[in-house]
Write an enzyme that holds these catalytic residues in place. Sequence first.
Site, PDB file in Angstrom:
ATOM      1  N   LYS A  26     -31.473 -10.455  13.332  1.00  0.00           N
ATOM      2  CA  LYS A  26     -31.684 -12.092  14.258  1.00  0.00           C
ATOM      3  C   LYS A  26     -33.050 -12.683  13.526  1.00  0.00           C
ATOM      4  CE  LYS A  26     -31.082 -11.103  18.235  1.00  0.00           C
ATOM      5  NZ  LYS A  26     -30.436  -9.927  18.754  1.00  0.00           N
ATOM      6  N   LYS A  68     -33.055  -5.178   6.413  1.00  0.00           N
ATOM      7  CA  LYS A  68     -32.494  -4.801   7.547  1.00  0.00           C
ATOM      8  C   LYS A  68     -31.797  -6.102   8.233  1.00  0.00           C
ATOM      9  CE  LYS A  68     -33.511  -3.291  12.407  1.00  0.00           C
ATOM     10  NZ  LYS A  68     -33.655  -4.141  13.177  1.00  0.00           N
ATOM     11  N   LYS A 123     -45.931  -8.902  19.607  1.00  0.00           N
ATOM     12  CA  LYS A 123     -45.914 -10.258  19.902  1.00  0.00           C
ATOM     13  C   LYS A 123     -47.058 -11.074  19.998  1.00  0.00           C
ATOM     14  CE  LYS A 123     -41.604 -10.264  21.777  1.00  0.00           C
ATOM     15  NZ  LYS A 123     -40.982  -9.153  22.260  1.00  0.00           N
TER      16      LYS A 123
END
Length: 320
Positions: free
Chosen positions: A192, A189, A110
Amino acid sequence: MRILTGIQPSGTPHLGNYFGAMRQVCALQDKGESFLFIADYHALTVSPKPETLRQNVINLALDFISCGVDLDKTVFFRQSEVPEVCELSWILGTVAPMGLLERAHSYKDKLAKGFSANVGLFTYPVLMAADILLYQSNLVPVGKDQKQHLEITRDLAIKFNNEYGDILTVPEAYIPEEVAIVPGTDGQKMSKSYGNVIPIFGTEKEIKKAVMNIVTDCKGLEEKKDPDTCNVFAIYKLFATPEEVQKMRENYLGGNYGYGHAKLALFEKIWTHFEPMRRRRAELAADIPGMMKLLSRNAERARAAADELLSKVREAVGIR
Ligand code: ADP
Ligand code: TRP
């Protein structure tokens, strides 16, 4: 045996989520005492808009129940309805070495993506450990990306037990190897974050559009085609019977069968497969307060299990 997993409420589910997570959860319902929760506290670590978070929680409940989570078999609830998890998280935080959390991939990734790190993001694995340990879970089905979080959970449980006595159940991760990675419309893959998904509850138009966008090579209609390198075929295989797969293989190898034909056949499969789930979802969506009440009732069952463990923990550490 208690089986527990949590899912983050983060948007519209796609075929990858369905084959990689939802179907696994449903299959495990009959294998032991099953707990499933919507990880809304975890979702807060990336600061969603309150209304978006609320809506995502509702959608996730609709998605999972319509795809087969049975509220009589599975204790399906919203994480934040058992806030005791935060108390356990705090206590576990006091046995968690800084270095252990500094090495967590989820936090490092992140940061690398440019999220400014809040403390919640940093202690994410401690809250996840609390989720698992609060309910004395034995087995935790997760994707490969969560493996390290399970290791941290085990470390914290062992550390706590060494310090305060044998109280926490040390869980095992269950990472099914056989779950294939579902490819997205571009061959990577399906995810989203890559914008290459086929949504399972899209409208007919949306799903058709996504299927028609699947990338193929540019062989013409009459040419022979290789099924084993084709994304359309790879996804088709997930839905079709062995006989249908064999027939499709022959179509590819025989020539005079275009990618457009294969895509339409795939669309039909997807659309028919999810027909009963779509119907169930529409029924559930007609009474959202009713569905949320069922989740709250399940949270009461979860809380009973949580209270039992938490009393022992408080006693052991000396705060009650
Ligand atoms: P996304 O990559 O779209 O953000 P998540 O990371 O939220 O998906 O994944 C939720 C669950 O779905 C995880 O258990 C993950 O392993 C599974 N999953 C996601 N994408 C795929 C895929 N393409 N193939 C198989 N499983 C997947
Ligand atoms: N971190 C998990 C994910 O992103 C979600 C999660 C939260 C979870 N708490 C959990 C999974 C406890 C298993 C057990 O997928």
